[in-house]
Design an enzyme around this catalytic site. Structure first.
Site, PDB file in Angstrom:
ATOM      1  N   GLY A  50      -3.230  -5.610   5.615  1.00 39.67           N
ATOM      2  CA  GLY A  50      -3.863  -6.836   5.132  1.00 39.67           C
ATOM      3  C   GLY A  50      -4.288  -7.781   6.233  1.00 39.67           C
ATOM      4  O   GLY A  50      -4.237  -9.007   6.070  1.00 39.67           O
ATOM      5  N   TYR A 198       2.680 -11.119 -10.744  1.00 44.33           N
ATOM      6  CA  TYR A 198       2.928 -11.432  -9.336  1.00 44.33           C
ATOM      7  C   TYR A 198       4.422 -11.664  -9.092  1.00 44.33           C
ATOM      8  O   TYR A 198       5.017 -11.085  -8.178  1.00 44.33           O
ATOM      9  CB  TYR A 198       2.131 -12.670  -8.940  1.00 44.33           C
ATOM     10  CG  TYR A 198       2.273 -13.060  -7.482  1.00 44.33           C
ATOM     11  CD1 TYR A 198       1.723 -12.265  -6.474  1.00 44.33           C
ATOM     12  CD2 TYR A 198       2.950 -14.224  -7.117  1.00 44.33           C
ATOM     13  CE1 TYR A 198       1.840 -12.617  -5.136  1.00 44.33           C
ATOM     14  CE2 TYR A 198       3.074 -14.583  -5.789  1.00 44.33           C
ATOM     15  CZ  TYR A 198       2.517 -13.783  -4.804  1.00 44.33           C
ATOM     16  OH  TYR A 198       2.643 -14.136  -3.483  1.00 44.33           O
TER      17      TYR A 198
END
Length: 303
Positions: A50, A198
């Site tokens: 990422g 999440y």
């Protein structure tokens, strides 16, 4: 004091080795003109997932590890190719060694190919920082469909564990290694407004990392979690703007309101989170495994 470095060896030993030593303010320094100062991560190879944004956490982690001496592989999806390559170029321009690897961490075949590419190019994998993550979904239970649940699980848990599984053989061969998984304060508590998928998957990541720490401790492989709070990135600024529009206030007021819940009164800089990750990745944390380290300015994340 140009050309001098602080040293820990006795002056007599330094002189016997042909090095010039002197004392300054009680500290011992040696003339380093003809010697190389070792960095904590010299000789180590790190993967950072990422690492796509110019002001993102992934880049800050990669830069920090490079500054500490590691060779760094920066990863991102194919759609983020330009961002990853720009970050690699910046590290190389600063004197570091880096490479880019395009991978969707939710795709097992791409994960396997990515780990192999890094090992083939740099010779090993000693450090893995799983920074890639997503946050799709709603804080209203019945608004979350299969796509939201699967997308979060695919990256935040399954993809992260796939990368861990991929690097373990290389770490075992090297006699040890360090895995740092980036969760969130949403992985250790919940607050109103946090999306169900999440929170669930970040909690899952914390649990899986603890299990992994137990399984591989005897192999010299450490596994830890860093749980950041708010981070001063472009994404946070976008969030401030959205809050301001929804509440009819200025962006500055929105930021102040959000920061009021943080005892230190501000979000973290990406470099501050990166410093905590570098600590857990490096030799100074050699007796630390299975922990969750909140880096949130003292913010209590919820229940």
């Amino acid at each position: 004091m140009v050309g001098l470095r602080k040293a820990s060896a006795p002056i007599g030993k330094l002189r016997s080795n042909g090095l010039c030593a002197s004392r300054c303010g009680g500290a011992l320094y040696v003339n380093s003109e003809n010697i190389q100062i070792m960095k904590p991560l010299d000789g180590k190879v790190a993967i950072v997932t990422g690492a796509t944004k110019s002001k993102g956490l992934g880049k800050a982690i990669a830069v920090k590890l490079s500054e500490e001496g590691a060779k760094v592989a920066l990863t991102g999806r194919a759609s983020s190719k330009d961002g990853v390559e720009a970050n690699v170029a910046e590290i190389e321009a600063a004197g570091g060694t880096a490479m880019s690897v395009l991978v969707d961490v939710s795709n097992q075949s791409e994960v396997d190919a990515a780990v192999k590419a890094v090992a083939d190019n740099f010779g090993s994998v000693d450090i893995l920082v799983n920074n890639a993550g997503v946050g799709f979904g709603s804080a209203i239970l019945d608004e979350n469909d299969d796509k939201a649940w699967d997308a979060n699980y695919g990256v935040n848990v399954k993809g992260t564990m796939a990368l861990c599984e991929g690097v373990v053989p290389f770490m075992e061969k090297a006699g040890g290694g360090s895995i740092v998984n980036v969760a969130s304060t949403a992985g250790i508590a919940a607050s109103v407004g946090m999306p169900y998928p999440y929170v669930a998957t970040k909690h899952g990541l914390v649990g899986a990392t603890k299990v992994m720490a137990l399984e591989f401790a005897s192999k010299g492989i450490r596994a830890n979690v860093v749980a950041p709070g708010a981070i001063n990135t472009d994404m946070l600024q976008t969030a401030y703007a959205a809050i301001a529009e929804a509440e009819g206030i200025s962006v500055e007021e929105a930021a102040a309101n959000e920061n009021s819940s943080i005892p230190l009164g501000r979000p973290a800089e990406p470099s501050e989170i990166a410093a905590a990750i570098s600590f857990l990745a490096g030799p100074d944390s050699s007796y630390v495994t299975g922990i969750v380290l909140p880096v949130a300015g003292g913010m209590a994340p919820g229940i």
